[in-house]
Design a protein around this motif. Structure first.
Motif, short mmCIF file in Angstrom:
data_model
loop_
_atom_site.label_atom_id
_atom_site.label_comp_id
_atom_site.label_asym_id
_atom_site.label_seq_id
_atom_site.Cartn_x
_atom_site.Cartn_y
_atom_site.Cartn_z
N ILE A 1 5.07 5.77 16.99
CA ILE A 1 5.30 5.71 15.50
C ILE A 1 7.05 5.77 14.99
O ILE A 1 7.57 6.46 15.81
N PRO A 2 7.27 4.56 14.47
CA PRO A 2 8.84 4.41 14.33
C PRO A 2 9.71 5.41 13.37
O PRO A 2 10.49 4.78 12.52
N ALA A 3 9.22 6.63 13.32
CA ALA A 3 9.72 7.42 12.08
C ALA A 3 9.42 8.85 12.57
O ALA A 3 8.75 9.10 13.44
N PRO A 4 10.10 9.79 12.06
CA PRO A 4 10.06 11.05 12.11
C PRO A 4 8.46 11.70 11.78
O PRO A 4 7.87 11.15 10.81
N ILE A 5 7.87 12.76 12.37
CA ILE A 5 6.63 13.08 12.13
C ILE A 5 6.43 14.31 11.88
O ILE A 5 7.41 15.24 12.07
N SER A 6 5.46 14.91 11.15
CA SER A 6 5.02 16.19 11.03
C SER A 6 3.38 16.18 11.58
O SER A 6 2.67 15.52 11.58
N ILE A 7 3.05 17.42 11.78
CA ILE A 7 1.72 17.76 12.60
C ILE A 7 1.12 18.88 11.81
O ILE A 7 1.65 19.63 11.21
N HIS A 8 -0.29 18.58 11.61
CA HIS A 8 -1.15 19.79 11.28
C HIS A 8 -2.10 20.08 12.07
O HIS A 8 -2.78 19.38 12.84
N LYS A 9 -2.13 21.37 12.58
CA LYS A 9 -2.98 21.91 13.72
C LYS A 9 -4.49 22.27 13.03
O LYS A 9 -4.34 22.66 11.71
N ASP A 10 -5.53 22.11 13.84
CA ASP A 10 -6.71 22.44 13.44
C ASP A 10 -6.87 23.97 13.64
O ASP A 10 -6.15 24.78 14.38
N ILE B 1 0.83 -1.30 -0.16
CA ILE B 1 -0.19 0.08 0.06
C ILE B 1 0.81 1.18 0.21
O ILE B 1 1.81 1.13 0.63
N ASP B 2 0.41 2.25 -0.87
CA ASP B 2 1.18 3.54 -0.82
C ASP B 2 0.89 4.55 0.45
O ASP B 2 1.70 5.25 0.98
N MET B 3 -0.27 4.62 0.73
CA MET B 3 -0.61 5.50 1.75
C MET B 3 -2.05 4.88 2.73
O MET B 3 -2.69 4.19 2.10
N LEU C 1 2.54 -0.82 4.29
CA LEU C 1 3.19 0.15 3.61
C LEU C 1 4.45 -0.22 2.85
O LEU C 1 5.05 -0.72 3.33
N ARG C 2 4.39 0.31 1.78
CA ARG C 2 5.60 0.05 0.97
C ARG C 2 6.68 1.05 1.54
O ARG C 2 6.40 2.36 2.10
N PRO C 3 7.94 0.82 1.30
CA PRO C 3 8.81 1.74 1.72
C PRO C 3 8.56 3.27 1.20
O PRO C 3 8.18 3.09 -0.19
N GLY C 4 8.82 4.19 1.88
CA GLY C 4 8.41 5.62 1.12
C GLY C 4 6.87 6.01 1.18
O GLY C 4 6.50 6.89 0.80
N GLY C 5 6.18 5.04 1.70
CA GLY C 5 4.74 5.25 1.93
C GLY C 5 4.52 5.93 3.14
O GLY C 5 4.94 6.22 3.85
N HIS C 6 3.32 6.81 3.09
CA HIS C 6 2.73 7.61 4.06
C HIS C 6 1.47 7.14 5.15
O HIS C 6 0.58 6.24 4.46
N LEU C 7 1.82 7.55 6.11
CA LEU C 7 0.70 6.98 7.16
C LEU C 7 0.16 8.46 7.76
O LEU C 7 0.96 9.47 8.12
N LEU C 8 -1.32 8.65 7.59
CA LEU C 8 -1.94 9.90 8.06
C LEU C 8 -3.01 9.75 9.22
O LEU C 8 -3.97 9.05 8.41
N VAL D 1 1.38 13.19 10.42
CA VAL D 1 2.08 12.33 9.24
C VAL D 1 3.39 12.08 9.37
O VAL D 1 4.14 12.75 9.91
N CYS D 2 3.64 10.68 8.64
CA CYS D 2 4.90 10.26 8.98
C CYS D 2 4.98 9.23 7.68
O CYS D 2 4.11 9.06 6.70
N GLN D 3 6.29 9.06 7.26
CA GLN D 3 6.48 8.36 6.07
C GLN D 3 7.76 6.98 6.42
O GLN D 3 8.45 7.35 7.21
N LYS D 4 7.21 6.10 5.71
CA LYS D 4 8.13 4.82 6.07
C LYS D 4 9.30 4.83 5.55
O LYS D 4 9.27 5.38 4.07
#
Ligand code: GLN
Length: 271
Positions: free
Chosen positions: A249-258, A175-177, A227-234, A267-270
């Motif tokens: 989450i075993p990766a760096p993350i970014s955040i969107h505020k409401d 899966i890509d996302m 997830l495929r390598p490079g795929g995203h989880l949101l 949001v994070c990327q494998k």
């Protein structure tokens, strides 16, 4: 028979006395539903008399709303990302916060995208219509998936609805996302919830165990596997769930505020 302006005034008063938010607007929405007209009609024809059947339907809708039933479950619709979605008590009513998940996903979408816990289909249908990705919509509830499919059909989105428990049936790295607005309300917050939510929206779509984290705990490792390598989880987050979810989450993350400044989407990327 009663005139439109008087019907709205009486309805608004009943709703106000019952403690319903936005009583005038709600009366207008319910009367427009009873009459199959839009709200602008009332300003053009305030002196028109209601027909008996309209008065009966309007009265029934007011009664339901006064008992706490959310307006959207009476009118069977909610707008999301500029489109009208059908809703029933089998699915959560789409929230404006979830539009932040769409905004976060759009620039990253490609290939095969899975929406876990699709409910009304607000996320899956919107992503299918806004991008050329292949959308798979999962839900553990068959009744919810029927609403997903109905919205996809009405709005002309090509998605594949699948009944299953999270991502258990998907293969590794396929899966890509993965996107999800999972149930994240803590069971022990039940007493402090709005009655419209607590008593009417599906518990299956709301509650994530005692602390609200149980679905994240199961979903995140599964997402990482499919997830495929490079795929995203949101993921959409509850108002206070960021630290606990980030730690899973075993990766760096970014955040969107409401709009209220609450971290709402992670949001994070494998690798
Ligand atoms: N946003 C909803 C609420 O707090 C909950 C949605 C969810 O659990 N995903 O009312």
């Amino acid at each position: 028979m009663i005139r439109l302006h008087a019907a709205l005034q009486q309805g608004a008063k009943l709703l106000e006395d019952a403690g319903v938010d936005a009583p005038r607007l709600t009366a207008e929405v319910l009367l427009s539903h009873a009459m199959h007209v839009d709200r602008a009609y009332f300003y053009a024809h305030p002196e028109q008399e209601l027909r008996e059947v309209e008065w009966i339907h309007y009265g029934r809708y007011l009664h339901e709303r006064m008992r706490g039933k959310p307006t959207q479950y009476i009118t069977h619709k909610q707008e999301f990302y500029g489109r009208d979605f059908v809703v029933s008590p089998s699915v959560l009513i789409p929230r404006p916060e979830t539009e932040h998940l769409i905004e976060a996903a759009l620039p990253l979408v490609r290939g095969v995208v899975v929406d876990v816990g699709a409910g009304s289909g607000a996320i899956a249908v919107t992503l299918a219509l806004e991008t050329n990705a292949t959308l798979i919509a999962l839900d553990v509830s068959f009744d919810a998936l029927q609403v997903t499919a109905e919205n996809a059909h009405r709005l002309g989105a090509k998605i594949t609805p699948v009944q299953c428990d999270l991502l258990t049936t998907f293969g590794d790295a396929s899966i890509d996302m993965v996107v999800s607005n999972p149930p994240y309300v803590a069971e022990n917050a039940r007493d402090s919830m709005q009655r419209e939510v607590r008593d009417w929206e599906p518990a299956l779509a709301l509650f994530g165990g005692k602390d609200g984290l149980s679905i994240y705990q199961r979903l995140i490792p599964q997402a990482w596997r499919v997830l495929r390598p490079g795929g995203h989880l949101l993921l959409e987050l509850g108002f206070d769930s960021l630290p606990a979810v980030q730690a899973m989450i075993p990766a760096p993350i970014s955040i969107h505020k409401d709009l209220a400044g609450i971290p709402r989407v992670i949001v994070c990327q494998k690798a």
